[in-house]
Design an enzyme around this catalytic site. Structure first.
Site, short mmCIF file in Angstrom:
data_model
loop_
_atom_site.label_atom_id
_atom_site.label_comp_id
_atom_site.label_asym_id
_atom_site.label_seq_id
_atom_site.Cartn_x
_atom_site.Cartn_y
_atom_site.Cartn_z
N LYS A 1 0.89 -0.99 0.29
CA LYS A 1 0.27 0.02 -0.06
C LYS A 1 0.94 1.15 0.29
O LYS A 1 1.10 1.65 1.34
CB LYS A 1 -0.59 0.15 0.99
CG LYS A 1 -1.78 0.78 0.95
CD LYS A 1 -2.21 1.79 2.34
CE LYS A 1 -1.71 3.00 2.28
NZ LYS A 1 -1.50 4.40 2.01
N GLU B 1 9.77 1.78 10.79
CA GLU B 1 10.74 2.66 10.34
C GLU B 1 10.19 3.69 10.56
O GLU B 1 9.75 4.66 9.59
CB GLU B 1 11.12 1.93 9.10
CG GLU B 1 12.37 0.89 8.45
CD GLU B 1 13.18 0.91 9.19
OE1 GLU B 1 14.48 1.61 9.87
OE2 GLU B 1 14.01 -0.53 9.38
N CYS C 1 14.46 11.00 6.81
CA CYS C 1 14.08 10.27 7.83
C CYS C 1 15.86 10.15 8.78
O CYS C 1 15.84 10.51 10.09
CB CYS C 1 13.77 9.17 7.77
SG CYS C 1 14.59 8.27 6.55
N GLU D 1 10.98 16.53 14.84
CA GLU D 1 11.24 16.23 13.41
C GLU D 1 10.33 17.53 11.87
O GLU D 1 9.63 17.43 12.45
CB GLU D 1 10.85 14.67 12.64
CG GLU D 1 10.88 14.55 11.13
CD GLU D 1 10.52 13.03 10.88
OE1 GLU D 1 9.88 12.44 10.98
OE2 GLU D 1 11.94 12.34 10.51
P1 NAD Z 1 2.55 8.87 7.32
O1 NAD Z 1 3.26 8.13 8.69
O2 NAD Z 1 1.46 9.57 7.32
O3 NAD Z 1 2.11 8.34 5.99
C1 NAD Z 1 3.44 6.45 5.43
C2 NAD Z 1 1.82 6.10 4.69
O4 NAD Z 1 1.48 4.75 6.14
C3 NAD Z 1 1.86 6.44 4.05
O5 NAD Z 1 0.85 5.23 3.16
C4 NAD Z 1 0.04 6.25 5.29
O6 NAD Z 1 -1.59 5.76 3.75
C5 NAD Z 1 -0.25 5.09 5.51
N1 NAD Z 1 -0.45 5.17 6.49
C6 NAD Z 1 -0.56 6.78 7.68
N2 NAD Z 1 -1.50 6.35 8.47
C7 NAD Z 1 -1.82 4.88 9.18
C8 NAD Z 1 -2.55 3.68 9.64
N3 NAD Z 1 -2.49 3.89 10.78
N4 NAD Z 1 -2.33 2.70 8.93
C9 NAD Z 1 -1.83 2.13 8.76
N5 NAD Z 1 -1.38 3.04 7.51
C10 NAD Z 1 -1.46 4.19 7.94
O7 NAD Z 1 4.26 9.22 6.84
P2 NAD Z 1 4.44 10.11 5.24
O8 NAD Z 1 4.02 11.73 6.07
O9 NAD Z 1 3.78 9.61 4.28
O10 NAD Z 1 6.34 10.26 6.15
C11 NAD Z 1 6.88 11.36 6.24
C12 NAD Z 1 7.30 10.37 8.20
O11 NAD Z 1 8.17 9.38 7.01
C13 NAD Z 1 8.50 11.21 8.44
O12 NAD Z 1 8.31 11.14 10.18
C14 NAD Z 1 9.56 10.39 8.14
O13 NAD Z 1 10.54 10.79 9.13
C15 NAD Z 1 9.24 8.59 8.05
N6 NAD Z 1 10.16 7.79 7.67
C16 NAD Z 1 11.19 7.11 8.55
C17 NAD Z 1 11.54 6.62 6.96
C18 NAD Z 1 12.56 5.22 8.16
O14 NAD Z 1 12.94 4.31 7.23
N7 NAD Z 1 12.61 5.54 8.85
C19 NAD Z 1 12.11 6.74 5.76
C20 NAD Z 1 10.91 7.83 5.38
C21 NAD Z 1 10.08 8.19 6.19
#
Ligand code: NAD
Length: 484
Positions: free
Chosen positions: A184, A258, A292, A391
């Site tokens: 997804k 992650e 991240c 962040e």
């Molecule tokens: P987000 O958490 O809003 O969304 C990430 C994904 O999860 C999307 O596909 C979203 O639709 C889905 N999602 C959101 N809430 C959900 C839930 N309750 N259940 C299931 N799916 C859900 O994050 P974003 O804004 O898309 O990305 C940015 C964030 O990702 C930042 O905090 C960044 O640090 C983190 N990130 C971490 C890593 C790592 O490897 N540690 C890498 C890249 C990004």
């Protein structure tokens, strides 16, 4: 190379990829994907409903016994073909991803273009080279077979910032282990996710081994809870990770998370500042700060504080802001208007808190289209300040002074997160000692770059588990001991 090489990718994707073929979502809905640099609609992707997720999980379950049961040679041959098809599309995929999320193309070619193919090939090799079962002599004088079984159906949920490589970090080890996958992707970057489906079809992956259901949070939440899912692999924000972790805890479902970061660059008093500034954009502002592991907190020794502030300011002020598709661009737009607003709000918080703004501080001069934020530096920031603790996920750096190495380590560790980090010094041994003391899953000495062959992941609020390296296979397999 196949004929797909450099052909433009489709931008109208009304269908889902389920059970090896294209199918309209049950609700018939689509979501527009908007180009970060132009604010124009780039294309549209299908929006999966809960019923579509049920279908995708069903297809993955049906495909599981056949895929898990394939001889290693047959599975890895198919993965090699899959990698070849991804590689053939690499340049077009990179350009599409950059249009979606604003990533400078010079970075995107590697991380969105070629890295997924490399990861698929890497995990095919790991499996091929004998990460298999073994027979052990027991203390009782008997033998035990230790088998490695695929964990089952994997729900992979990914964010928009590195959409291709973060999906591949899950798909590649999962498929190599013999799992089947439902991906997804994030709605902001749903279009590039279809490249995995195009490549799977062209490579002849069996139906249902890989299924792709773009959608929003609710679609993701339904997938996480689904009784047909055996393991969840998530990359995204810490709040979403906590919510997913709670559900998986209740279900006793294995999960890797992650999550976010707020990493420190510790500049030691013997550092070569020319070297530091030459790498600054890659380490601290990579992907417009939407990374991240970006080292966005710069810790500078008091003995050289003014020198560091001047060097960082000068370097950041000189970064080339522009069209993400231009090879020379170092800073592109942020992914959405909402993300731009969030980052500008943090800049306002920094100004209101009285931090010293040394460069940037808003939308770049003369820009009226695209979600750009000028790379920004605040000096004299106490590590307890919001700008140093939260962040931001944009091109905003803070500089904080410290007195000695012990204080530098204490400040680096005074964070809810622990994902990346870097140490800059003329003395590698001293740098490694500081790296050892930093509470984080990864630390670079005199640079910071992910190594596909070594585990990556966080501690504290940055997550649970590891991806990449041979260790990245572990979450997709479980052992069974058969006592003979
Ligand atoms: P987000 O958490 O809003 O969304 C990430 C994904 O999860 C999307 O596909 C979203 O639709 C889905 N999602 C959101 N809430 C959900 C839930 N309750 N259940 C299931 N799916 C859900 O994050 P974003 O804004 O898309 O990305 C940015 C964030 O990702 C930042 O905090 C960044 O640090 C983190 N990130 C971490 C890593 C790592 O490897 N540690 C890498 C890249 C990004």
């Amino acid at each position: 190379m196949s004929s797909a090489d450099s052909a433009p990718l489709a931008l109208d994707r009304p269908d889902l990829f389920i059970d090896g073929h294209w199918r309209a979502p049950r609700g018939g809905a689509q979501t527009d994907v908007v180009e970060a640099a132009t604010e124009q609609v780039l294309g549209a992707a299908a929006d999966a409903t809960a019923a579509d997720v049920d279908d995708a999980v069903g297809a993955a379950r049906r495909a599981l016994p056949g895929w898990a049961g394939l001889p290693i040679a047959a599975r890895t041959d198919l993965l090699d073909r899959f990698a070849g098809e991804l590689k053939a599309r690499a340049r077009a995929t990179a350009a599409l991803s950059s249009r979606e999320n604003g990533m400078p193309i010079a970075l995107s070619v590697g991380v969105n273009g070629y890295a997924p193919a490399m990861m698929v090939r890497y995990y095919a090799d790991v499996i091929r080279n004998g990460a298999g079962d073994d027979v052990r002599a027991s203390a009782l004088g008997t033998r035990t077979v230790v088998r490695h079984e695929p964990v089952g159906v994997v729900a992979a949920i990914t964010p928009w910032n590195y959409p291709q490589s973060l999906a591949a970090m899950k798909i590649a080890p999962a498929l190599a282990a013999g799992c089947t996958v439902v991906l997804k992707p994030s709605p902001e970057t749903a279009l590039d996710a279809y490249v995995f489906a195009d490549a799977a079809l062209a490579a002849g992956l069996p139906a249902g081994v890989l299924n792709i259901v773009p959608g929003g949070r609710e679609t993701g939440a339904h997938l996480v809870e689904h009784p047909g899912v055996d393991k969840v692999a998530f990359t995204g924000s810490t709040p979403a990770g906590r919510a997913i972790g709670e559900v998986c805890g209740r279900l006793l479902r294995p999960v890797t998370l992650e999550l976010g970061g707020k990493s420190a660059s510790v500049i030691l008093d013997d550092a070569d500042l020319d070297h530091v500034t030459a790498r600054l954009a890659d380490v601290s502002l990579v992907n417009n700060g939407q990374t991240c592991h970006a080292c966005t907190r710069i810790l500078a020794p008091r003995s050289r504080y003014d020198e560091v502030v001047d060097a960082v300011t000068e370097t950041v002020a000189a970064l080339r802001i522009g069209d993400p598709l231009d090879q020379a661009t170092q800073i592109g737009p942020l992914v959405t208007r909402a993300q731009q607003r969030r980052v500008l709000d943090y800049i306002d918080i920094g100004v209101a808190a009285g931090h010293r703004l040394t460069t940037g501080g808003g939308v770049p001069d003369g820009v009226d289209t695209g979600w750009y934020v000028a790379p920004t530096v605040f000096a004299d920031v106490d590590n307890a300040a919001r700008l140093a603790q939260e962040e931001i996920f944009g091109p905003v750096l803070t500089i904080t002074p410290y007195t000695d190495d012990a204080e530098a380590v204490a400040i680096a560790n005074d964070s809810p997160y622990g994902l990346g980090g870097s140490v800059w010094t003329a003395d590698e041994e001293r740098g490694v000692a500081i790296a050892d003391a930093i509470e984080s899953g990864t630390v670079g000495v005199n640079h910071y770059a992910l190594d596909l062959g070594a585990p990556f992941g966080g501690v504290k609020a940055s997550g649970l588990g590891r991806e990449l390296g041979p260790e990245g296979l572990v979450p997709y397999r479980r052992t069974k001991s058969i006592y003979l």
